[in-house]
Design a protein around this motif. Structure first.
Motif, short mmCIF file in Angstrom:
data_model
loop_
_atom_site.label_atom_id
_atom_site.label_comp_id
_atom_site.label_asym_id
_atom_site.label_seq_id
_atom_site.Cartn_x
_atom_site.Cartn_y
_atom_site.Cartn_z
N ASP B 41 -3.54 -0.86 17.16
CA ASP B 41 -4.91 -0.54 17.57
C ASP B 41 -5.89 -1.51 16.92
O ASP B 41 -6.94 -1.80 17.47
N ASP B 42 -5.57 -1.96 15.73
CA ASP B 42 -6.45 -2.85 14.97
C ASP B 42 -5.62 -3.48 13.85
O ASP B 42 -5.60 -2.99 12.72
N PRO B 43 -4.87 -4.55 14.18
CA PRO B 43 -3.91 -5.10 13.21
C PRO B 43 -4.53 -5.50 11.88
O PRO B 43 -3.98 -5.17 10.82
N SER B 44 -5.69 -6.17 11.92
CA SER B 44 -6.25 -6.60 10.63
C SER B 44 -6.81 -5.39 9.89
O SER B 44 -6.72 -5.30 8.66
N GLY B 45 -7.36 -4.43 10.64
CA GLY B 45 -7.81 -3.19 10.02
C GLY B 45 -6.66 -2.45 9.38
O GLY B 45 -6.80 -1.86 8.31
N ALA B 46 -5.49 -2.50 10.03
CA ALA B 46 -4.32 -1.81 9.49
C ALA B 46 -3.93 -2.41 8.15
O ALA B 46 -3.60 -1.68 7.21
N ALA B 47 -3.98 -3.75 8.07
CA ALA B 47 -3.62 -4.41 6.80
C ALA B 47 -4.60 -3.97 5.71
O ALA B 47 -4.19 -3.64 4.59
N LEU B 48 -5.90 -3.95 6.06
CA LEU B 48 -6.90 -3.51 5.08
C LEU B 48 -6.68 -2.06 4.69
O LEU B 48 -6.74 -1.70 3.51
N SER B 49 -6.42 -1.24 5.70
CA SER B 49 -6.27 0.18 5.44
C SER B 49 -5.06 0.42 4.53
O SER B 49 -5.13 1.24 3.61
N LEU B 50 -3.96 -0.33 4.78
CA LEU B 50 -2.79 -0.17 3.91
C LEU B 50 -3.12 -0.59 2.49
O LEU B 50 -2.72 0.06 1.52
N SER B 51 -3.90 -1.67 2.38
CA SER B 51 -4.26 -2.14 1.05
C SER B 51 -5.16 -1.12 0.35
O SER B 51 -4.99 -0.84 -0.83
N HIS B 52 -6.12 -0.52 1.09
CA HIS B 52 -6.97 0.51 0.50
C HIS B 52 -6.16 1.73 0.10
O HIS B 52 -6.36 2.29 -0.98
N ARG B 53 -5.25 2.13 0.98
CA ARG B 53 -4.42 3.30 0.67
C ARG B 53 -3.60 3.05 -0.60
O ARG B 53 -3.46 3.92 -1.44
N LYS B 54 -3.06 1.83 -0.70
CA LYS B 54 -2.29 1.48 -1.89
C LYS B 54 -3.18 1.60 -3.13
O LYS B 54 -2.80 2.19 -4.13
N SER B 55 -4.40 1.03 -3.02
CA SER B 55 -5.31 1.06 -4.17
C SER B 55 -5.72 2.50 -4.51
O SER B 55 -5.85 2.84 -5.69
N ILE B 56 -5.91 3.31 -3.47
CA ILE B 56 -6.31 4.71 -3.73
C ILE B 56 -5.19 5.43 -4.49
O ILE B 56 -5.43 6.11 -5.49
N ALA B 57 -3.94 5.23 -4.04
CA ALA B 57 -2.81 5.87 -4.72
C ALA B 57 -2.68 5.33 -6.14
O ALA B 57 -2.42 6.08 -7.08
N PHE B 58 -2.90 4.02 -6.28
CA PHE B 58 -2.79 3.39 -7.60
C PHE B 58 -3.84 3.97 -8.55
O PHE B 58 -3.54 4.36 -9.67
N GLU B 59 -5.08 4.05 -8.06
CA GLU B 59 -6.16 4.59 -8.90
C GLU B 59 -5.88 6.04 -9.27
O GLU B 59 -6.15 6.47 -10.39
N ALA B 60 -5.35 6.81 -8.32
CA ALA B 60 -5.06 8.22 -8.61
C ALA B 60 -4.03 8.29 -9.73
O ALA B 60 -4.13 9.12 -10.64
N GLN B 61 -3.04 7.39 -9.66
CA GLN B 61 -2.02 7.38 -10.71
C GLN B 61 -2.63 6.95 -12.04
O GLN B 61 -2.31 7.49 -13.09
N MET B 62 -3.56 5.97 -11.98
CA MET B 62 -4.21 5.53 -13.21
C MET B 62 -4.93 6.72 -13.86
O MET B 62 -4.91 6.89 -15.07
N ARG B 63 -5.56 7.55 -13.03
CA ARG B 63 -6.27 8.70 -13.59
C ARG B 63 -5.30 9.71 -14.19
O ARG B 63 -5.56 10.31 -15.22
N ARG B 64 -4.15 9.86 -13.53
CA ARG B 64 -3.12 10.73 -14.12
C ARG B 64 -2.69 10.20 -15.48
O ARG B 64 -2.53 10.95 -16.43
N ASN B 65 -2.51 8.87 -15.53
CA ASN B 65 -2.11 8.26 -16.80
C ASN B 65 -3.16 8.53 -17.87
O ASN B 65 -2.84 8.84 -19.01
N MET B 66 -4.43 8.39 -17.48
CA MET B 66 -5.51 8.58 -18.44
C MET B 66 -5.57 10.03 -18.90
O MET B 66 -5.75 10.31 -20.08
N GLU B 67 -5.40 10.96 -17.94
CA GLU B 67 -5.46 12.37 -18.31
C GLU B 67 -4.34 12.70 -19.29
O GLU B 67 -4.54 13.41 -20.28
N ASN B 68 -3.17 12.13 -19.00
CA ASN B 68 -2.04 12.31 -19.90
C ASN B 68 -2.38 11.76 -21.29
O ASN B 68 -2.17 12.43 -22.31
N GLY B 69 -2.94 10.57 -21.32
CA GLY B 69 -3.30 9.94 -22.59
C GLY B 69 -4.37 10.72 -23.33
O GLY B 69 -4.30 10.91 -24.55
N ILE B 70 -5.37 11.21 -22.57
CA ILE B 70 -6.46 11.96 -23.19
C ILE B 70 -5.92 13.25 -23.82
O ILE B 70 -6.27 13.61 -24.95
#
Lengths: 575, 295
Positions: B41-70
């Motif tokens: 439907d939107d190939p370049s949008g799909a690449a961006l969306s996958l990259s954003h989704r990856k970053s969102i999951a990564f950031e969520a994990q970073m926050r889990r890491n921080m909560e664990n550390g805190i």
């Protein structure tokens, strides 16, 4: 003149107009028959014969001898046929190509929450959870589960793509069968048409059938055809005769020795490969031999990259039970990637620690989790490629090789373009993705930049204490071992690229399918405009024929009256 | 151009198919809330969306890491708070003990309180968080300090110098633990020496010399608390940054993937009208025939 001539003229008219009604009826009957061409009755007046002209009756020459049906002709424009068959070829090609591609896209089902990208994200997260709590058994078990979800998803994608490729291979055999049935029927129609038309009549309905079969063949593969003077049509498939006169040459799907498990189509009699640039066969072959192998190869590259990079870190780490040297993944590619059964059975063997006897050490797990960020995780696999630090020739070193994100993952080949260099994708004969204009470098070095239009696609940095001539650059870069470049990606970026390249391919295939369909629809309308049946028109024709028939019948009545007068009422004088 | 029955029929079917396909697409968009159903439907949008989704999951994990550390650091902080109080009391006691006016029995009772402090201090050193000894470095399954003898004659560190690192962003890793050997140092042997000196009515000068040891122990603990506090702040700051990043990434992802509800509903209405108009036109047109006018 005798009255019987008038009677004869009227009978001819009755016959001709009855025929016109028959033909209208035939047209109406076939209003929805595919491939049917409407037929027209050609009427012409019957002139006077020489015998009549010699007659003494000077008035005779002025009246004709009535009407006769000279021909029943089908309305057909062979030029439109030719054009329509070309578009049928491209339509068949792109629709046969775009359908399996769309199916492949569904295999990946991304972007979504449950695609491979989501599972990759969960996999990396699970590693971080082990980093956070290396001594925790639940975190390790969760990592084992995330890994199994990811590996089974990769395996399933591989199996699905392989199955779809097998299905395409079955389509190849099916198409061979369709070509055979069409060509043998054309051969037998050739024989019949030749027989029927020997005496000059038109074998309209047989010709319609033959044209329909030529339409079908054009949709299947690239054909050429010519009608011979004996009314048979000669059909070529590629450059090889498929049908000549009443002989059809069968094609057969046989195992292709150059592609394991796949079939190719050959002419059964002489073993020549069937070549086609259009038609369903081309589309199916493009999908089967280009798109699917490439997708499967990319999936394998992704899996192999995960396996090798994670295993090499994991094997140096230590589990809670101080086990070490365990591979995290078993398998070699997407078809068999799996969590090592030893680890699946005992997650405490996950080597989170970087030394033995450190239950609280998640350092090794962190090194694995860091691979998510490593741009070089997924590299190409070709043996010969230009690497950073590689000596080009004495004194010249490649100090940096950069390939832009605009290029899709894979191996790129450098080839000569005059005094310059082309960068080609996939093979030395692949499409050119960029060109570097070589220029002499001053001592110290410089860079060779591959450009596509105004965009830089790849750069090779060279350090040298000497000057470096353009000619020497070309020689060095084309030397075996230096003539390829490989893209490097993180696993996530590699996968995102796979999805978006596939998406772009599906998008363009659908676009081509739509536009060739549109063009074909337009030409079909033009063909219909010439050959199709319009009911109103047929009803009008029938009406006209009916009126003419009625009038001719009236002529007979009139002549009958006249004869009555002559026979029964003359010679009655004085009676 | 002649219009024939077949071309009229195929045109009608084409129009209807096209209109229904557009309708179906909009319905699908409304049902899923997604503009981007497939990468095509939107190939370049799909690449961006996958990259954003990856970053969102990564950031969520970073926050889990921080909560664990805190969480880990909060436990450490409260243990160190306890250690501070104990050391302050130990300092008071050693100042008292260093006062020459105390007799042997008074010094003995001070020694008894120091003994309590040693015991409590050992407990603080062996604090655990969900079965994990927080001061043991990587040896989290082993108590940080082993107490020998009753009353204790020696308290030895059993952990190692391991720092548990957590990733908090693509660039940074931050340790969540404080190594027991570093923060406690010689505090146990210092306290044992103080206790023994008081219990045996040893030289007052030794007692007052011990005050300096306790001061430096206090200094180490306070230094460690400052460090823990700074790390908690760093985690918190990273968490705030990560939450901000998440918000903007979610926006970017939604811009690519999600539909504008109002716009889509308006489009659907337009498509509905178009489909109805097409159906109506076909209905009226297909009744037109010469046959209706002939008898």
């Amino acid at each position: 003149m005798s009255l019987s001539i008038g009677l004869d003229t009227a009978v001819k008219a009755l016959r001709a107009h009855q025929l016109a009604v028959d033909i209208a009826s035939h047209n109406i009957a076939n209003v929805q028959s595919p491939g049917f061409s409407r037929q027209r009755l050609l009427l012409r007046p019957v002139g006077i014969t020489n015998a009549d002209r010699n007659s003494h009756d000077s008035l005779l020459g002025r009246a004709g001898m009535g009407v006769e049906a000279s021909d029943v002709r089908r309305m057909r424009d062979i030029f439109l046929d030719f054009q329509a068959r070309q578009t049928l070829g491209t339509k068949g090609q792109y629709s046969a190509y775009s359908t399996p591609l769309s199916q492949a896209e569904v295999v990946f089902n991304d972007p979504s929450d449950d695609g491979i990208s989501g599972l990759l994200g969960k996999f990396w997260s699970a590693w971080h959870d082990v980093v956070n709590d290396p001594e925790s058994s639940p975190a390790r078990t969760a990592l084992a589960h995330s890994t199994s979800s990811l590996t089974s998803r990769l395996q399933r994608a591989h199996a699905d793509l392989t199955q779809q490729r097998t299905d395409l291979n079955i389509s190849v055999s099916t198409i061979a069968g369709q070509i055979n049935s069409a060509s043998s029927e054309i051969a037998s129609l050739n024989f019949q048409i030749k027989q029927v038309e020997l005496n000059g009549t038109q074998a309209n309905d047989l010709r319609d059938r033959r044209d329909l079969l030529l339409d079908q063949l054009s949709g299947l593969a690239q054909i050429n055809y010519t009608e011979q003077s004996d009314k048979t049509v000669t059909v070529y498939l590629g450059n090889h005769e498929l049908v000549t006169a009443s002989t059809a040459r069968a094609v057969a799907a046989v195992p292709d020795t150059s592609s394991v498990g796949m079939n190719k189509i050959i002419f059964a009699a002489d073993g020549t490969d069937v070549a086609t640039n259009t038609g369903e066969l081309r589309g199916v072959l493009d999908a089967r031999d280009v798109q699917f192998p490439s997708l499967i190869a990319k999936l394998n590259t992704l899996a192999a990259g995960l396996i090798s990079s994670i295993n090499s870190v994991h094997q140096n780490g230590f589990g809670l039970d101080n086990s070490t040297g365990n591979a995290f993944f078993t398998g070699t590619d997407a078809s068999n990637i799996a969590l090592n059964a030893v680890i699946a059975g005992n997650p405490s063997k996950i080597a989170a620690a970087s030394a033995a006897g450190r239950p609280g050490d998640g350092g090794q797990a962190l090194t694995v989790a860091n691979l998510q960020l490593a741009a070089s995780m997924i590299a190409g696999t070709a043996a010969a490629n230009l690497a950073v630090g590689e000596t080009l020739s004495a004194g010249y070193t490649a100090s940096g090789v950069t390939i832009g994100n605009a290029l899709q993952p894979g191996t790129y080949y450098m080839t000569a373009n005059g005094a310059n260099l082309d960068l080609r994708y996939g093979s030395a004969a692949g499409p050119v993705v960029g060109t570097a204009t070589l220029a002499a470098m001053a001592p110290g070095g410089g860079s060779i930049t591959f450009m596509s239009g105004a965009n830089t696609v790849a750069t090779i940095q060279v350090t040298t204490a000497l000057g470096y001539s353009a000619a020497a650059q070309q020689t060095d870069l084309l030397a075996a071992g230096n003539d390829t470049l490989q893209t490097e990606h993180s696993a996530d970026a590699f996968y995102a690229n796979l999805v978006s390249v596939l998406g772009a391919d599906v998008n363009s295939a659908n676009g081509l399918a739509d536009s060739s369909d549109l063009l074909n629809t337009h030409l079909e309308q033009l063909r219909q405009s010439t050959s199709g049946v319009n009911l109103d028109e047929e009803v009008s024709n029938m009406n006209a024929a009916q009126r003419a028939y009625q009038a001719a019948a009236r002529c007979i009545t009139t002549i009958d009256d006249m004869l009555d007068t002559l026979i029964n009422r003359t010679g009655m004088v004085g009676r | 151009m002649r219009i024939t029955e077949q071309s009229r029929l195929s045109n009608q079917v084409d129009y209807l198919n096209a209109a229904s396909e557009r309708m179906d697409r909009i319905q699908q968009q409304l049902a899923t809330g997604k503009r981007l159903q497939r990468a095509s439907d939107d190939p370049s949008g799909a690449a961006l969306s996958l990259s954003h989704r990856k970053s969102i999951a990564f950031e969520a994990q970073m926050r889990r890491n921080m909560e664990n550390g805190i969480a880990f650091l909060n436990v450490t902080e409260s243990a160190l708070g306890g250690a501070t109080e104990l050391l302050q009391r130990a300092r008071e006691l050693s100042v008292q003990g260093a006062n020459g006016t105390n007799g042997p029995s008074e010094r003995k009772s001070i020694a008894a309180e120091v003994e309590q402090i040693i015991q409590s201090m050992a407990q603080v050193g062996n604090s655990n968080f969900g079965g994990t000894y927080i001061f043991s470095g990587f040896q989290t399954q082993t108590a940080a300090f082993q107490v020998t003898g009753t009353p204790p004659t020696a308290i030895t560190y059993q952990g190692d110098a391991g720092l548990r690192m957590h990733r908090v962003s693509a660039q940074d890793t931050v340790p969540s633990n404080v190594v027991g050997s570093g923060v406690f140092g010689t505090v146990f042997s210092d306290l044992i020496a103080l206790r023994d000196n008081l219990a045996t009515n040893g030289p007052v000068a030794s007692t007052s010399a011990g005050i300096a040891n306790i001061d430096s122990a206090l200094g180490r603990v306070l230094q460690a608390r400052a460090d823990v506090g700074a790390r908690i702040n760093r985690f918190e700051a990273s968490r705030t940054r990560s939450e901000d990043t998440d918000t903007s990434l979610q926006d970017l992802r939604a811009n690519i993937e999600d539909i504008d509800l109002g716009e889509t509903i308006v489009k659907m209405t337009a498509q509905q009208n178009a489909l109805q108009a097409a159906l109506g036109a076909i209905g009226r047109n297909s009744n037109n025939s010469l046959l209706n006018f002939l008898r």
